[in-house]
Design a protein around this motif. Structure first.
Motif, short mmCIF file in Angstrom:
data_model
loop_
_atom_site.label_atom_id
_atom_site.label_comp_id
_atom_site.label_asym_id
_atom_site.label_seq_id
_atom_site.Cartn_x
_atom_site.Cartn_y
_atom_site.Cartn_z
N CYS A 29 0.81 -1.22 0.00
CA CYS A 29 0.00 0.00 0.00
C CYS A 29 0.85 1.27 0.00
N ALA A 42 0.81 2.80 -3.47
CA ALA A 42 -0.50 3.39 -3.76
C ALA A 42 -0.70 4.68 -2.97
N LYS A 75 -6.83 -4.28 -3.33
CA LYS A 75 -6.77 -2.83 -3.46
C LYS A 75 -6.37 -2.22 -2.13
N CYS A 76 -6.07 -0.94 -2.16
CA CYS A 76 -5.75 -0.19 -0.94
C CYS A 76 -6.76 0.94 -0.79
N ARG A 88 -9.99 4.24 -3.43
CA ARG A 88 -9.57 2.84 -3.55
C ARG A 88 -8.70 2.72 -4.79
N VAL A 89 -7.48 2.26 -4.60
CA VAL A 89 -6.55 2.13 -5.73
C VAL A 89 -5.95 0.73 -5.71
N PRO A 90 -5.57 0.20 -6.89
CA PRO A 90 -4.93 -1.12 -6.93
C PRO A 90 -3.57 -1.08 -6.24
#
Length: 83
Positions: A35, A38, A60-61, A80-82
């Protein structure tokens, strides 16, 4: 407790300092590492200050940042991001 350690390590890394010397389970370290990229991306794109970064079970994070306001309260943004 572990989320505070993750946040401290991420904040230290983003500030250019070595992470604090603490012993945490390997699962927490790998999740924080995943994370951290990200979180750094979201901070760089928004110009905000990292509030939290948590991994999810779907790869995801969830990253939360505070974006400075124009003399007012900062805006809280959660994305929310990969990993």
């Amino acid at each position: 407790m572990s989320s505070q350690v993750i946040i401290a390590a991420l904040a230290a890394g983003l500030a250019g300092f070595p992470p604090p010397a603490v012993t945490v389970p390997a699962a927490v370290v790998s999740a924080a590492g995943d994370c951290s990229v990200a979180a750094a991306q979201v901070v760089a794109e928004t110009g905000g200050e990292l509030l939290s970064a948590q991994p999810t079970s779907d790869g995801k994070c969830v990253v939360t940042v505070l974006i400075p306001g124009n003399g007012g309260r900062p805006k809280k943004l959660t994305v929310r991001v990969p990993m």
